[in-house]
Design an enzyme around this catalytic site. Structure first.
Site, mmCIF file in Angstrom:
data_model
loop_
_atom_site.group_PDB
_atom_site.id
_atom_site.type_symbol
_atom_site.label_atom_id
_atom_site.label_comp_id
_atom_site.label_asym_id
_atom_site.label_seq_id
_atom_site.Cartn_x
_atom_site.Cartn_y
_atom_site.Cartn_z
ATOM 1 N N GLY A 162 -33.103 4.577 -11.898
ATOM 2 C CA GLY A 162 -34.350 3.804 -11.833
ATOM 3 C C GLY A 162 -35.314 4.146 -12.954
ATOM 4 N N ASP B 266 -20.400 -2.755 -18.833
ATOM 5 C CA ASP B 266 -19.403 -2.431 -19.864
ATOM 6 C C ASP B 266 -18.932 -0.995 -19.767
ATOM 7 O OD1 ASP B 266 -21.952 -1.320 -20.758
ATOM 8 O OD2 ASP B 266 -20.923 -0.900 -22.632
ATOM 9 N N ARG C 206 -28.243 -5.692 -22.453
ATOM 10 C CA ARG C 206 -27.455 -6.904 -22.577
ATOM 11 C C ARG C 206 -26.729 -7.266 -21.282
ATOM 12 N NH1 ARG C 206 -24.089 -4.758 -27.705
ATOM 13 N NH2 ARG C 206 -25.857 -3.613 -28.511
ATOM 14 N N THR D 155 -35.133 3.715 -16.289
ATOM 15 C CA THR D 155 -35.326 2.650 -17.265
ATOM 16 C C THR D 155 -36.229 1.567 -16.675
ATOM 17 O OG1 THR D 155 -33.035 3.032 -17.927
ATOM 18 C CG2 THR D 155 -34.113 1.088 -18.846
ATOM 19 N N LEU D 156 -35.882 1.165 -15.468
ATOM 20 C CA LEU D 156 -36.629 0.098 -14.805
ATOM 21 C C LEU D 156 -38.082 0.508 -14.576
ATOM 22 C CD1 LEU D 156 -36.540 -2.651 -13.434
ATOM 23 C CD2 LEU D 156 -35.911 -1.487 -11.323
ATOM 24 N N ASP E 281 -29.699 2.442 -11.317
ATOM 25 C CA ASP E 281 -29.031 3.725 -11.095
ATOM 26 C C ASP E 281 -30.124 4.744 -10.769
ATOM 27 O OD1 ASP E 281 -27.013 5.648 -11.150
ATOM 28 O OD2 ASP E 281 -26.988 5.824 -13.306
ATOM 29 N N ASP F 142 -28.866 -5.907 -13.878
ATOM 30 C CA ASP F 142 -27.488 -5.853 -13.397
ATOM 31 C C ASP F 142 -27.304 -4.736 -12.375
ATOM 32 O OD1 ASP F 142 -27.908 -3.904 -15.339
ATOM 33 O OD2 ASP F 142 -26.148 -4.412 -16.540
ATOM 34 N N ARG G 216 -17.272 -6.437 -20.195
ATOM 35 C CA ARG G 216 -18.391 -7.184 -19.611
ATOM 36 C C ARG G 216 -17.918 -8.537 -19.091
ATOM 37 N NH1 ARG G 216 -23.214 -4.622 -21.148
ATOM 38 N NH2 ARG G 216 -23.279 -3.748 -23.237
ATOM 39 N N LYS H 104 -27.314 1.280 -7.019
ATOM 40 C CA LYS H 104 -26.638 2.571 -6.786
ATOM 41 C C LYS H 104 -27.682 3.497 -6.190
ATOM 42 C CE LYS H 104 -23.315 3.511 -10.200
ATOM 43 N NZ LYS H 104 -22.972 4.138 -11.488
HETATM 44 P P1 5GP Z 1 -31.090 3.878 -14.885
HETATM 45 O O1 5GP Z 1 -32.259 4.048 -15.797
HETATM 46 O O2 5GP Z 1 -31.403 3.137 -13.623
HETATM 47 O O3 5GP Z 1 -30.428 5.208 -14.602
HETATM 48 O O4 5GP Z 1 -29.998 3.124 -15.731
HETATM 49 C C1 5GP Z 1 -29.626 1.828 -15.502
HETATM 50 C C2 5GP Z 1 -28.653 1.418 -16.576
HETATM 51 O O5 5GP Z 1 -27.557 2.349 -16.638
HETATM 52 C C3 5GP Z 1 -28.016 0.072 -16.273
HETATM 53 O O6 5GP Z 1 -28.787 -1.000 -16.769
HETATM 54 C C4 5GP Z 1 -26.677 0.208 -16.962
HETATM 55 O O7 5GP Z 1 -26.815 -0.109 -18.323
HETATM 56 C C5 5GP Z 1 -26.343 1.678 -16.851
HETATM 57 N N1 5GP Z 1 -25.448 1.927 -15.708
HETATM 58 C C6 5GP Z 1 -25.745 2.548 -14.551
HETATM 59 N N2 5GP Z 1 -24.678 2.611 -13.734
HETATM 60 C C7 5GP Z 1 -23.661 2.004 -14.403
HETATM 61 C C8 5GP Z 1 -22.278 1.739 -14.063
HETATM 62 O O8 5GP Z 1 -21.759 2.067 -12.997
HETATM 63 N N3 5GP Z 1 -21.557 1.078 -15.006
HETATM 64 C C9 5GP Z 1 -22.079 0.689 -16.201
HETATM 65 N N4 5GP Z 1 -21.276 0.034 -17.036
HETATM 66 N N5 5GP Z 1 -23.372 0.921 -16.548
HETATM 67 C C10 5GP Z 1 -24.152 1.571 -15.651
#
Ligand code: 5GP
Length: 181
Positions: free
Chosen positions: A107, A161, A47, A109-110, A105, A102, A167, A133
């Site tokens: 990566g 969030d 979201r 999920t993406l 992190d 947004d 948010r 990040k």
């Molecule tokens: P990844 O699969 O890249 O580790 O996760 C990405 C997801 O983690 C983002 O879409 C978000 O939902 C969550 N996330 C990662 N870093 C942050 C952060 O600093 N703050 C928040 N609120 N969510 C984060």
């Protein structure tokens, strides 16, 4: 500064409303320049990214369509196991897809979402993330449009969030260490 419900846990504003707006305008111009004459679709994973999407799509001065998906990580899963809880409404074969995120992190999920979308044979598939990040990256991903590199801190606001809240902060901020402990 205007106060927002719950913002007492905010430690420091990292990216102000003005700084975000200027960068979003630049990203929009780049995406428009690269996709003139294409069947452009902005695909967003619900979201948190919808706040960024809402501003970004209005900064892109070429025809485009929006579509949405939702995913959830398997409880206790590792290695990026992700389940689609809402799929796109429209087929994407032959379309030029920009996946709007947004924050990236690890990566994981993406990476899963990109693999799934690539299998549907879009004409092109690129990524636009507001925040990167990058020190936390586990999977190396191509990111064509990047707003800001951010430090390895938990961030809130502008769609991000904490337990479903904050948010709606118009800026991106770090939160106090004790709030995420
Ligand atoms: P990844 O699969 O890249 O580790 O996760 C990405 C997801 O983690 C983002 O879409 C978000 O939902 C969550 N996330 C990662 N870093 C942050 C952060 O600093 N703050 C928040 N609120 N969510 C984060």
């Amino acid at each position: 500064m205007t106060r927002y419900a719950g913002d007492e846990i905010v430690e420091r504003v990292l990216l102000s409303e003005d700084v975000i707006a200027a960068r979003v305008a630049e990203l929009g111009r780049s995406i428009a320049a690269d996709h003139s004459g294409h069947d452009l679709r902005l695909v967003t994973v619900l979201r948190g990214s919808v706040i960024f999407l809402a501003d970004l799509c209005r900064a892109i001065d070429v025809p485009l369509a929006l579509d949405f998906m939702a995913v959830s990580s398997y409880a206790g899963g590792s290695g990026g196991s992700v389940r689609i809880t809402k799929d796109l409404d429209d087929p994407i074969e032959g379309a030029s897809i920009v996946l709007v995120e947004d924050i990236i992190d690890t990566g994981l999920t993406l990476n899963y979402v990109l693999t799934m979308l690539r299998a549907r044979n879009p004409a092109s598939l690129s990524v636009c993330t507001l925040l990167d990040k990058d020190v936390r990256r586990i999977v190396d991903l191509p990111i064509e449009y990047r707003g800001f590199a951010v430090p390895d801190r938990f961030l809130v606001g502008y769609g991000l969030d904490i337990a479903g809240r904050l948010r709606n902060l118009p800026y991106v901020a770090t939160v106090r260490e004790d709030a995420v402990a």
